[in-house]
Write a protein that holds these residues in place. Structure first.
Motif, PDB file in Angstrom:
ATOM      1  N   ALA A   1       0.809  -1.229   0.000  1.00 56.63           N
ATOM      2  CA  ALA A   1       0.000   0.000   0.000  1.00 56.63           C
ATOM      3  C   ALA A   1       0.839   1.274   0.000  1.00 56.63           C
TER       4      ALA A   1
ATOM      5  N   LYS B   1       3.026   2.430  -2.321  1.00 54.22           N
ATOM      6  CA  LYS B   1       3.237   3.098  -3.614  1.00 54.22           C
ATOM      7  C   LYS B   1       2.252   2.538  -4.646  1.00 54.22           C
TER       8      LYS B   1
ATOM      9  N   ILE C   1      -0.151   1.024  -7.339  1.00 56.82           N
ATOM     10  CA  ILE C   1      -1.524   0.508  -7.363  1.00 56.82           C
ATOM     11  C   ILE C   1      -2.046   0.268  -5.945  1.00 56.82           C
ATOM     12  N   GLY C   2      -1.190  -0.272  -5.078  1.00 58.56           N
ATOM     13  CA  GLY C   2      -1.620  -0.535  -3.707  1.00 58.56           C
ATOM     14  C   GLY C   2      -2.000   0.740  -2.983  1.00 58.56           C
TER      15      GLY C   2
ATOM     16  N   THR D   1       3.433  -2.795   4.133  1.00 62.41           N
ATOM     17  CA  THR D   1       4.432  -2.555   3.099  1.00 62.41           C
ATOM     18  C   THR D   1       5.801  -2.410   3.743  1.00 62.41           C
TER      19      THR D   1
ATOM     20  N   ASP E   1       8.886  -6.738   5.604  1.00 62.40           N
ATOM     21  CA  ASP E   1       9.527  -7.171   4.363  1.00 62.40           C
ATOM     22  C   ASP E   1       8.878  -8.493   3.960  1.00 62.40           C
TER      23      ASP E   1
ATOM     24  N   THR F   1       7.201  -7.134  -6.889  1.00 58.16           N
ATOM     25  CA  THR F   1       8.496  -6.558  -7.247  1.00 58.16           C
ATOM     26  C   THR F   1       8.991  -7.208  -8.527  1.00 58.16           C
TER      27      THR F   1
ATOM     28  N   VAL G   1      -3.378  -9.479  -6.977  1.00 51.24           N
ATOM     29  CA  VAL G   1      -2.965  -8.672  -8.129  1.00 51.24           C
ATOM     30  C   VAL G   1      -1.837  -9.410  -8.848  1.00 51.24           C
ATOM     31  N   SER G   2      -2.191  -9.952 -10.008  1.00 49.04           N
ATOM     32  CA  SER G   2      -1.226 -10.664 -10.844  1.00 49.04           C
ATOM     33  C   SER G   2      -0.715  -9.705 -11.903  1.00 49.04           C
TER      34      SER G   2
ATOM     35  N   TYR H   1       9.694 -12.795 -13.259  1.00 49.85           N
ATOM     36  CA  TYR H   1       8.431 -12.100 -12.957  1.00 49.85           C
ATOM     37  C   TYR H   1       7.250 -12.878 -13.552  1.00 49.85           C
TER      38      TYR H   1
ATOM     39  N   LYS I   1       4.252 -14.660 -11.328  1.00 51.74           N
ATOM     40  CA  LYS I   1       2.842 -14.282 -11.452  1.00 51.74           C
ATOM     41  C   LYS I   1       2.005 -15.467 -11.949  1.00 51.74           C
TER      42      LYS I   1
ATOM     43  N   PRO J   1      -3.267  -6.445 -14.433  1.00 49.10           N
ATOM     44  CA  PRO J   1      -3.084  -5.139 -15.083  1.00 49.10           C
ATOM     45  C   PRO J   1      -2.101  -5.221 -16.249  1.00 49.10           C
TER      46      PRO J   1
ATOM     47  N   THR K   1       3.328   3.533 -12.495  1.00 50.30           N
ATOM     48  CA  THR K   1       3.764   3.483 -11.094  1.00 50.30           C
ATOM     49  C   THR K   1       5.296   3.419 -11.067  1.00 50.30           C
ATOM     50  N   PRO K   2       5.899   3.488  -9.878  1.00 52.69           N
ATOM     51  CA  PRO K   2       7.361   3.331  -9.807  1.00 52.69           C
ATOM     52  C   PRO K   2       7.850   2.027 -10.445  1.00 52.69           C
ATOM     53  N   MET K   3       7.068   0.931 -10.329  1.00 51.19           N
ATOM     54  CA  MET K   3       7.503  -0.318 -10.958  1.00 51.19           C
ATOM     55  C   MET K   3       7.558  -0.175 -12.472  1.00 51.19           C
TER      56      MET K   3
HETATM   57  P1  NDP Z   1       5.257  -0.340  -7.089  1.00 51.81           P
HETATM   58  O1  NDP Z   1       6.666  -0.756  -7.206  1.00 51.81           O
HETATM   59  O2  NDP Z   1       4.864   1.009  -7.545  1.00 51.81           O
HETATM   60  O3  NDP Z   1       4.723  -0.555  -5.591  1.00 51.81           O
HETATM   61  C1  NDP Z   1       4.897  -1.825  -5.023  1.00 51.81           C
HETATM   62  C2  NDP Z   1       4.587  -1.755  -3.558  1.00 51.81           C
HETATM   63  O4  NDP Z   1       4.853  -3.062  -3.017  1.00 51.81           O
HETATM   64  C3  NDP Z   1       5.460  -0.760  -2.820  1.00 51.81           C
HETATM   65  O5  NDP Z   1       4.754  -0.136  -1.794  1.00 51.81           O
HETATM   66  C4  NDP Z   1       6.567  -1.656  -2.289  1.00 51.81           C
HETATM   67  O6  NDP Z   1       7.200  -1.159  -1.127  1.00 51.81           O
HETATM   68  C5  NDP Z   1       5.805  -2.918  -1.956  1.00 51.81           C
HETATM   69  N1  NDP Z   1       6.756  -4.009  -1.871  1.00 51.81           N
HETATM   70  C6  NDP Z   1       7.586  -4.467  -2.834  1.00 51.81           C
HETATM   71  N2  NDP Z   1       8.395  -5.406  -2.340  1.00 51.81           N
HETATM   72  C7  NDP Z   1       8.081  -5.536  -1.028  1.00 51.81           C
HETATM   73  C8  NDP Z   1       8.569  -6.330   0.032  1.00 51.81           C
HETATM   74  N3  NDP Z   1       9.582  -7.191  -0.130  1.00 51.81           N
HETATM   75  N4  NDP Z   1       7.997  -6.213   1.245  1.00 51.81           N
HETATM   76  C9  NDP Z   1       6.988  -5.345   1.451  1.00 51.81           C
HETATM   77  N5  NDP Z   1       6.484  -4.558   0.504  1.00 51.81           N
HETATM   78  C10 NDP Z   1       7.029  -4.645  -0.733  1.00 51.81           C
HETATM   79  O7  NDP Z   1       4.432  -1.449  -7.906  1.00 51.81           O
HETATM   80  P2  NDP Z   1       3.024  -1.337  -8.646  1.00 51.81           P
HETATM   81  O8  NDP Z   1       2.073  -0.519  -7.875  1.00 51.81           O
HETATM   82  O9  NDP Z   1       3.299  -1.020 -10.046  1.00 51.81           O
HETATM   83  O10 NDP Z   1       2.595  -2.867  -8.599  1.00 51.81           O
HETATM   84  C11 NDP Z   1       1.577  -3.343  -7.725  1.00 51.81           C
HETATM   85  C12 NDP Z   1       1.213  -4.742  -8.169  1.00 51.81           C
HETATM   86  O11 NDP Z   1       0.750  -4.699  -9.516  1.00 51.81           O
HETATM   87  C13 NDP Z   1       2.420  -5.693  -8.165  1.00 51.81           C
HETATM   88  O12 NDP Z   1       2.020  -6.959  -7.723  1.00 51.81           O
HETATM   89  C14 NDP Z   1       2.831  -5.733  -9.623  1.00 51.81           C
HETATM   90  O13 NDP Z   1       3.485  -6.917  -9.948  1.00 51.81           O
HETATM   91  C15 NDP Z   1       1.474  -5.614 -10.306  1.00 51.81           C
HETATM   92  N6  NDP Z   1       1.541  -5.122 -11.667  1.00 51.81           N
HETATM   93  C16 NDP Z   1       2.064  -3.878 -11.943  1.00 51.81           C
HETATM   94  C17 NDP Z   1       2.121  -3.438 -13.246  1.00 51.81           C
HETATM   95  C18 NDP Z   1       2.691  -2.108 -13.611  1.00 51.81           C
HETATM   96  O14 NDP Z   1       2.915  -1.858 -14.803  1.00 51.81           O
HETATM   97  N7  NDP Z   1       2.914  -1.196 -12.673  1.00 51.81           N
HETATM   98  C19 NDP Z   1       1.612  -4.255 -14.364  1.00 51.81           C
HETATM   99  C20 NDP Z   1       1.072  -5.514 -13.951  1.00 51.81           C
HETATM  100  C21 NDP Z   1       1.039  -5.922 -12.650  1.00 51.81           C
HETATM  101  P3  NDP Z   1       8.702  -0.555  -1.233  1.00 51.81           P
HETATM  102  O15 NDP Z   1       8.654   0.493  -2.293  1.00 51.81           O
HETATM  103  O16 NDP Z   1       8.938  -0.031   0.114  1.00 51.81           O
HETATM  104  O17 NDP Z   1       9.564  -1.705  -1.614  1.00 51.81           O
END
Ligand code: NDP
Length: 241
Positions: free
Chosen positions: A13, A15, A17-18, A36, A57, A83, A131-132, A146, A150, A176, A181-183
């Motif tokens: 939550a 960053k 989508i969360g 998170t 973590d 991630t 969320v896959s 990845y 998924k 999605p 997003t940052p990812m």
């Molecule tokens: P972001 O990287 O923007 O956010 C991911 C969130 O998950 C962050 O808050 C991050 O925290 C947390 N997180 C990651 N690793 C850990 C960990 N080891 N322990 C605890 N928290 C963790 O990702 P998105 O919002 O883009 O992605 C959300 C979901 O959507 C994911 O499952 C992703 O695979 C999926 N998705 C995303 C797509 C995209 O294009 N963005 C496309 C398809 C699916 P921190 O930053 O502190 O590590």
């Protein structure tokens, strides 16, 4: 959709989508429990929403189970944390493969186990959204670990739907496309690569986090009371081709 008096656990939550999901749930009355990794993200989210915050973590199985238990009881669960690491198939390291499986596949299983055990023990129904990604349906270069993590999550979703459905706990997967997003910045900031992906999306754009959050809320809500075991693309038509 009104989530007043519903308590909802949202992983990842901090960053993307969360975070969009947590904010939307809070606007619609839910009490959010945010799990998170980065404490700073949780502090700002808590200031905005009044959510409960648990720093964890999710790569650490024992810590994940403890955090999931601390978050309960909860009415609904969104497994959103994820991630990625970009490596060609030939270069995928065991370390990164294990990390992606731990965060993207194993952690959702552990959190959902704890949530579902609690619901069943209390004789209460529920709903889980995992969320896959579209990456579980197709092979995307440099995303081997990845895609595998998924696809593994999708397998869990199907079994969870079969086993938890009789207890009145609905389980759905949401897939999605690229979402801003940052990812996505990490994976799709190369304009040539992004153009190739964009060309396959009939709606002609990548998703915004709120596009995905709206569908997550639908799948959590009673409006989708008969939707169960679904793998739902939210992809602007990417999967048509
Ligand atoms: P972001 O990287 O923007 O956010 C991911 C969130 O998950 C962050 O808050 C991050 O925290 C947390 N997180 C990651 N690793 C850990 C960990 N080891 N322990 C605890 N928290 C963790 O990702 P998105 O919002 O883009 O992605 C959300 C979901 O959507 C994911 O499952 C992703 O695979 C999926 N998705 C995303 C797509 C995209 O294009 N963005 C496309 C398809 C699916 P921190 O930053 O502190 O590590």
């Amino acid at each position: 959709m009104d989530f007043a008096s519903r308590r909802v656990v949202v992983t990842g939550a901090g960053k993307g989508i969360g975070r969009a999901t947590a904010l939307m749930l809070a606007r619609r009355g839910a009490q959010v429990v945010a799990l998170t990794r980065s404490a700073a993200d949780l502090e700002t989210l808590a200031a905005e929403t009044g959510c409960e915050a648990i720093v964890v973590d999710l790569a650490d199985a024992d810590a994940t189970r403890a955090a999931a238990r601390a978050a309960l009881p909860a009415d609904l669960l969104v497994n959103c944390a994820g991630t990625t690491e970009l490596e060609s198939f030939l270069d995928v390291s065991v370390r990164n493969f294990d990390l992606l499986y731990a965060v993207n596949t194993r952690a959702p299983m552990i959190v959902a186990q704890e949530y579902a055990r609690d619901r069943i023990a209390g004789g209460r129904t529920g709903a889980i959204v995992n969320v896959s990604s579209c990456a579980s349906f197709v092979g995307i270069p440099d995303h081997a670990a990845y895609c595998a993590s998924k696809a593994g999550l999708d397998g869990l979703t199907r079994v969870m739907a079969k086993e938890l459905g009789p207890h009145g706990i609905r389980v759905n997967g949401l897939h999605p496309t690229v979402t801003m997003t940052p990812m996505a910045v990490k994976a799709w900031s190369d304009p040539d690569k992004a153009a190739g992906m964009l060309a396959r999306i009939p709606l002609g754009r990548f998703a915004e986090p709120d596009d995905i959050a709206e569908v997550i809320l639908f799948l959590l809500s009673d409006a989708s009371a008969m939707v169960h075991g679904l793998s739902m693309p939210v992809d602007g038509g990417y999967m048509i081709a």
